[in-house]
Write an enzyme that holds these catalytic residues in place. Structure first.
Site, mmCIF file in Angstrom:
data_model
loop_
_atom_site.group_PDB
_atom_site.id
_atom_site.type_symbol
_atom_site.label_atom_id
_atom_site.label_comp_id
_atom_site.label_asym_id
_atom_site.label_seq_id
_atom_site.Cartn_x
_atom_site.Cartn_y
_atom_site.Cartn_z
ATOM 1 N N ASN A 1 0.813 -1.226 0.000
ATOM 2 C CA ASN A 1 0.000 0.000 0.000
ATOM 3 C C ASN A 1 0.845 1.274 0.000
ATOM 4 O OD1 ASN A 1 -2.551 1.689 0.877
ATOM 5 N ND2 ASN A 1 -1.005 2.066 2.456
ATOM 6 N N TYR B 1 3.649 8.818 -11.496
ATOM 7 C CA TYR B 1 2.681 8.060 -10.673
ATOM 8 C C TYR B 1 1.905 7.070 -11.556
ATOM 9 C CZ TYR B 1 -1.024 7.490 -7.102
ATOM 10 O OH TYR B 1 -1.916 6.995 -6.171
ATOM 11 N N ALA B 2 1.471 7.547 -12.746
ATOM 12 C CA ALA B 2 0.709 6.672 -13.653
ATOM 13 C C ALA B 2 1.547 5.466 -14.071
ATOM 14 C CB ALA B 2 0.262 7.459 -14.883
ATOM 15 N N SER C 1 4.006 4.132 -12.391
ATOM 16 C CA SER C 1 4.191 3.228 -11.244
ATOM 17 C C SER C 1 2.933 2.393 -11.001
ATOM 18 C CB SER C 1 4.572 4.022 -9.990
ATOM 19 O OG SER C 1 3.484 4.774 -9.492
ATOM 20 N N LYS C 2 1.755 3.021 -11.152
ATOM 21 C CA LYS C 2 0.506 2.304 -10.857
ATOM 22 C C LYS C 2 0.123 1.354 -11.993
ATOM 23 C CE LYS C 2 -0.104 4.029 -6.775
ATOM 24 N NZ LYS C 2 0.018 3.162 -5.592
ATOM 25 N N ILE D 1 -10.097 8.818 -2.954
ATOM 26 C CA ILE D 1 -10.379 8.424 -1.572
ATOM 27 C C ILE D 1 -9.904 9.558 -0.664
ATOM 28 C CG2 ILE D 1 -9.998 6.624 0.174
ATOM 29 C CD1 ILE D 1 -11.296 5.553 -2.459
HETATM 30 N N1 LIG Z 1 -6.104 8.454 -1.723
HETATM 31 C C1 LIG Z 1 -6.469 8.129 -2.950
HETATM 32 O O1 LIG Z 1 -7.391 8.719 -3.537
HETATM 33 C C2 LIG Z 1 -5.790 7.006 -3.685
HETATM 34 C C3 LIG Z 1 -6.300 6.643 -4.934
HETATM 35 C C4 LIG Z 1 -5.691 5.590 -5.618
HETATM 36 C C5 LIG Z 1 -4.623 4.923 -5.065
HETATM 37 N N2 LIG Z 1 -4.148 5.302 -3.859
HETATM 38 C C6 LIG Z 1 -3.008 4.563 -3.353
HETATM 39 O O2 LIG Z 1 -3.322 4.018 -2.084
HETATM 40 C C7 LIG Z 1 -2.146 3.975 -1.256
HETATM 41 C C8 LIG Z 1 -2.408 4.724 0.044
HETATM 42 O O3 LIG Z 1 -2.816 6.058 -0.264
HETATM 43 P P1 LIG Z 1 -3.155 7.133 0.865
HETATM 44 O O4 LIG Z 1 -4.066 8.118 0.205
HETATM 45 O O5 LIG Z 1 -3.555 6.461 2.129
HETATM 46 O O6 LIG Z 1 -1.710 7.830 1.019
HETATM 47 P P2 LIG Z 1 -1.072 8.621 2.265
HETATM 48 O O7 LIG Z 1 -0.075 9.557 1.654
HETATM 49 O O8 LIG Z 1 -2.129 9.196 3.147
HETATM 50 O O9 LIG Z 1 -0.319 7.458 3.061
HETATM 51 C C9 LIG Z 1 0.762 6.759 2.472
HETATM 52 C C10 LIG Z 1 1.598 6.151 3.572
HETATM 53 O O10 LIG Z 1 2.711 5.475 2.945
HETATM 54 C C11 LIG Z 1 3.868 5.750 3.714
HETATM 55 N N3 LIG Z 1 5.081 5.600 2.889
HETATM 56 C C12 LIG Z 1 5.465 6.378 1.853
HETATM 57 N N4 LIG Z 1 6.655 5.959 1.391
HETATM 58 C C13 LIG Z 1 7.026 4.903 2.151
HETATM 59 C C14 LIG Z 1 8.171 4.055 2.161
HETATM 60 N N5 LIG Z 1 9.175 4.231 1.306
HETATM 61 N N6 LIG Z 1 8.234 3.073 3.098
HETATM 62 C C15 LIG Z 1 7.232 2.901 3.976
HETATM 63 N N7 LIG Z 1 6.131 3.675 4.016
HETATM 64 C C16 LIG Z 1 6.025 4.669 3.114
HETATM 65 C C17 LIG Z 1 3.681 7.196 4.186
HETATM 66 O O11 LIG Z 1 4.535 7.502 5.289
HETATM 67 C C18 LIG Z 1 2.196 7.204 4.524
HETATM 68 O O12 LIG Z 1 1.960 6.830 5.871
HETATM 69 C C19 LIG Z 1 -1.020 4.592 -2.101
HETATM 70 O O13 LIG Z 1 -0.307 3.577 -2.759
HETATM 71 C C20 LIG Z 1 -1.771 5.433 -3.109
HETATM 72 O O14 LIG Z 1 -1.026 5.642 -4.280
HETATM 73 C C21 LIG Z 1 -4.707 6.323 -3.152
#
Ligand SMILES: NC(=O)c1ccc[n+]([C@@H]2O[C@H](COP(=O)([O-])OP(=O)(O)OC[C@H]3O[C@@H](n4cnc5c(N)ncnc54)[C@H](O)[C@@H]3O)[C@@H](O)[C@H]2O)c1
Length: 242
Positions: free
Chosen positions: A86, A148-149, A151-152, A180
């Protein structure tokens, strides 16, 4: 289900909600995050859980960080059954402004760490185990987010390739959340956020818990014949009007 799960990026947002969902279902949870706050998140969840919720402060993009995660997982009582990749970051910029450092950092964390953790932990997962990767609707492209695109989108390829390689012992699936409400999306300017939400047929952002329920299902025996799939979690956005 007794088993242990690693959730990366579990200090906050979607990762914290996923850790909470697994803990509520009785799993042992290893909450891993670069941010030391993960210790508070784990302590809060541990108090309410029937299993153990432990923390590992670790950068999953580093060899040492992943080794810390593997050691902490081995210290839990329950057998390892799932990995949730995640942890994710954004470093948005248009093509003409994006630095090599910003490009590589996003690919390194979002895609590289997921691959390397899967390589490290898949052999240790019990038979019937599961890996769930957090991809994104942005895999299909977003202005200012090509790193980002990539990577995903890469995570979707990783999911499909690993699902074939690890079948039938370990299932590998991905989810693609659209929008989200977390600190990641709080960083988006208000006007842009309103435009995104206006395009969602449900008329609202998703909640982290709504992603967590799907991720938990994909790691549970209820999805025992599902592998190599990408499941959008988008309030209808992925097939709605653009
Ligand atoms: N929020 C959205 O709308 C959304 C949409 C699609 C996908 N996502 C994906 O869902 C996942 C979580 O998103 P979120 O919105 O909760 O993000 P967020 O930024 O709120 O939380 C991400 C967490 O990852 C941790 N992190 C970052 N780099 C790290 C590393 N190298 N090692 C360990 N931890 C690390 C951060 O410290 C943070 O706690 C991500 O992969 C994001 O790309 C989110």
């Amino acid at each position: 289900m007794s088993g242990a799960v690693v959730v990366t990026g579990a200090a906050r947002g979607i990762g914290a909600a996923i850790a909470e969902r697994f803990a509520a279902a009785g799993w042992d949870v290893l909450a891993a995050d670069l941010a030391p706050d993960v210790e508070q998140t784990a302590a809060r969840l541990d108090g309410a859980a029937s299993g153990t919720v432990a923390a590992a402060v670790a950068d999953v993009a580093s060899v040492a960080g992943r080794a810390r995660v593997a050691d902490a997982l081995a210290a839990l009582d329950a057998p390892p059954r799932a990995l949730v990749n995640n942890a994710g970051i954004t470093r948005d910029a248009l093509l003409k402004r994006m630095t090599e450092e910003e490009f590589l950092a996003v690919v390194r964390v979002n895609l590289g760490a997921a691959h390397e953790l899967a390589a490290l932990l898949a052999p240790r997962l019990a038979d019937g185990g599961a890996i769930v990767n957090l991809s994104s609707k942005s895999a299909s492209g977003n202005v200012g987010q090509f790193n980002y695109a990539i990577s995903k989108a890469g995570l979707i390829g990783l999911t499909r390739a690993l699902a074939l390689e690890l079948a039938p012992r370990v299932r590998v699936n991905a989810v693609a959340p659209a929008f989200i409400a977390t600190e990641m999306t709080d960083a988006i300017p208000d006007e842009l956020r309103e435009r995104f939400v206006a395009r969602i047929p449900f008329g609202r952002a998703g909640a982290p818990a709504e992603v967590a329920d799907v991720v938990h299902w994909l790691a549970s025996p209820q999805s025992s014949y599902v592998t190599g799939q990408l499941l959008p979690i988008c309030g209808g956005r992925s097939f709605g009007p653009s």
